[in-house]
Write a protein that holds these residues in place. Structure first.
Motif, PDB file in Angstrom:
ATOM      1  N   PHE A 244     -15.218 -38.897  12.210  1.00  0.00           N
ATOM      2  CA  PHE A 244     -15.139 -37.581  11.559  1.00  0.00           C
ATOM      3  C   PHE A 244     -15.182 -37.642  10.033  1.00  0.00           C
ATOM      4  CE2 PHE A 244     -13.743 -36.851  15.805  1.00  0.00           C
ATOM      5  CZ  PHE A 244     -14.309 -35.621  16.110  1.00  0.00           C
ATOM      6  N   HIS A 245     -15.228 -38.848   9.468  1.00  0.00           N
ATOM      7  CA  HIS A 245     -15.440 -38.929   8.018  1.00  0.00           C
ATOM      8  C   HIS A 245     -16.145 -40.239   7.694  1.00  0.00           C
ATOM      9  CE1 HIS A 245     -11.893 -41.537   7.724  1.00  0.00           C
ATOM     10  NE2 HIS A 245     -11.255 -40.639   8.451  1.00  0.00           N
ATOM     11  N   SER A 246     -16.659 -40.295   6.457  1.00  0.00           N
ATOM     12  CA  SER A 246     -17.568 -41.391   6.110  1.00  0.00           C
ATOM     13  C   SER A 246     -16.880 -42.758   6.130  1.00  0.00           C
ATOM     14  CB  SER A 246     -18.196 -41.126   4.745  1.00  0.00           C
ATOM     15  OG  SER A 246     -17.159 -40.987   3.794  1.00  0.00           O
ATOM     16  N   LYS A 289     -25.607 -36.273  15.976  1.00  0.00           N
ATOM     17  CA  LYS A 289     -24.748 -35.221  15.416  1.00  0.00           C
ATOM     18  C   LYS A 289     -24.695 -34.043  16.388  1.00  0.00           C
ATOM     19  CE  LYS A 289     -25.709 -36.461  10.677  1.00  0.00           C
ATOM     20  NZ  LYS A 289     -26.442 -36.119   9.483  1.00  0.00           N
ATOM     21  N   ARG A 302     -18.088 -30.166  12.978  1.00  0.00           N
ATOM     22  CA  ARG A 302     -19.080 -30.176  11.890  1.00  0.00           C
ATOM     23  C   ARG A 302     -19.330 -31.544  11.284  1.00  0.00           C
ATOM     24  NH1 ARG A 302     -16.939 -24.743   9.370  1.00  0.00           N
ATOM     25  NH2 ARG A 302     -17.557 -23.442  11.120  1.00  0.00           N
ATOM     26  N   SER A 303     -18.279 -32.335  11.160  1.00  0.00           N
ATOM     27  CA  SER A 303     -18.475 -33.638  10.497  1.00  0.00           C
ATOM     28  C   SER A 303     -18.606 -34.782  11.504  1.00  0.00           C
ATOM     29  CB  SER A 303     -17.291 -33.909   9.563  1.00  0.00           C
ATOM     30  OG  SER A 303     -16.088 -33.811  10.303  1.00  0.00           O
ATOM     31  N   LYS A 305     -19.867 -37.615  14.120  1.00  0.00           N
ATOM     32  CA  LYS A 305     -21.036 -38.486  14.281  1.00  0.00           C
ATOM     33  C   LYS A 305     -20.763 -39.428  15.450  1.00  0.00           C
ATOM     34  CE  LYS A 305     -22.523 -38.615   9.511  1.00  0.00           C
ATOM     35  NZ  LYS A 305     -22.411 -39.334   8.258  1.00  0.00           N
TER      36      LYS A 305
END
Ligand SMILES: C[S@@+](CC[C@H](N)C(=O)[O-])C[C@H]1O[C@@H](n2cnc3c(N)ncnc32)[C@H](O)[C@@H]1O
Length: 312
Positions: A244-246, A289, A302-303, A305
């Motif tokens: 959910f985040h990079s 996605k 939304r975020s 991957k």
């Protein structure tokens, strides 16, 4: 599933169809859901591996374990639920007598239930003690951290895990105003740093994410879980990971790249000395996605991957 004091809707599994499609659950198969949550993905795996596929579901959160246990009880002895970290999945699988498994799912981060349950302290939108632990019997709380660490360490945590450009100012204000015990006290301080500047997301979002990652050692646990998964999966078995985040996604991407490559010597080195051998192949050449429709219906998606790899 709703707890009093929360406005929660039940947790909607993210990238549900995609993760089941890539995991390809089959009858007779053995699967691990390392982040069981409300059991949405687990239910999909059990349904798709009917009539006799088995699932071991793990979560650190007592509430998640109880909810998932209720939801998945219809699958009887096809489903085993344990309160444990996914980093411990090898021991948990061995305790069931499983030598290896056909698929592993990790759906990282926190569930809507955790975010929406006020007293967990994950959300700056709800006044609560600054807790943020997945496992409430372990570790320091977020309040313990910000009330005890030196300014530099607080600032480094915020920067490292959220890249908030105002990490130093936030840490300075924390030191000047501590002890800080609640979500609202902390969120109000961060708002002061941003002095009402309009941002796309609430200015406290990044600091809350950073503290949560630190409290639960999330990135170290992810690295360990990835390594362990290679011991647990059989040849042809798949691991699917939703991030959910990079920071999380980078760890998964780099791990997959490394473990799908034969030689990892520096490119300038003429002869291979590392003897590294690829153990996986990457199934999702391009990260997966959520569809536009899923992002509209579920803001949490939304975020997200999804990356999937298969043991050679
Ligand atoms: C996004 S939710 C999973 C939702 C789930 N896939 C579903 O369909 O309901 C993530 C879950 O992982 C759990 N979790 C976080 N870190 C964990 C860890 N190291 N080991 C086991 N569970 C963990 C959290 O407590 C949370 O319940």
């Amino acid at each position: 599933m709703r707890k009093s004091g929360s406005n929660s809707v039940p947790h909607q599994p993210v990238l549900y169809h995609e993760s089941i499609k890539y995991l390809q659950p089959k009858p007779n198969g053995k699967y691990i859901d390392g982040t069981l949550g409300a059991g949405g993905h687990a239910e999909g795996i059990l349904k798709s591996s009917a009539p006799n596929g088995q699932l071991l579901g793990l979560d650190l959160d007592d509430q998640a374990v109880t909810i998932a246990r209720n939801k998945l009880s219809i699958f009887g002895n096809r489903c085993f639920i344990r309160k444990a970290s996914y980093a411990d999945m090898e021991n948990q699988a061995q305790a069931l007598g499983w030598e290896n498994v056909d698929g592993i799912l990790l759906d990282l981060g926190l569930s809507s239930m955790q975010l929406d349950t006020a007293d967990r302290g994950f959300s700056f939108l709800r006044e609560a003690p600054l807790d943020m632990r997945f496992d409430r019997k372990k570790n320091r709380t977020a309040a313990d951290l910000i009330n005890s660490l030196p300014e530099k360490e607080i600032s480094d945590i915020i920067w490292k895990y959220s890249e908030d450009p105002k990490s130093r100012q936030i840490a300075k204000l924390i030191i000047e105003n501590r002890p800080i015990f609640t979500t609202k006290e902390l969120a109000d301080l961060i708002l002061k740093v941003y002095r009402g500047k309009r941002e796309k997301t609430h200015p406290a979002t990044r600091t809350f994410q950073a503290l949560r990652i630190e409290v639960n050692c999330e990135l170290e646990v992810l690295k360990k879980g990835l390594v362990v998964s290679l011991n647990v999966l059989r040849s042809g078995g798949r691991i699917a990971i939703i991030t959910f985040h990079s920071l999380e996604d980078r760890i998964v991407k780099q791990f997959f790249q490394r473990e799908s490559t034969d030689c990892i010597c520096p490119p300038e080195q003429p002869i291979c000395t590392c003897k590294h051998q690829a153990v996986i192949k990457i199934i999702t050449k391009k990260v997966v996605k959520p569809s536009q429709e899923e992002m509209v219906n579920n803001s949490r998606a939304r975020s997200a991957k999804l990356r999937v790899a298969e043991i050679i």
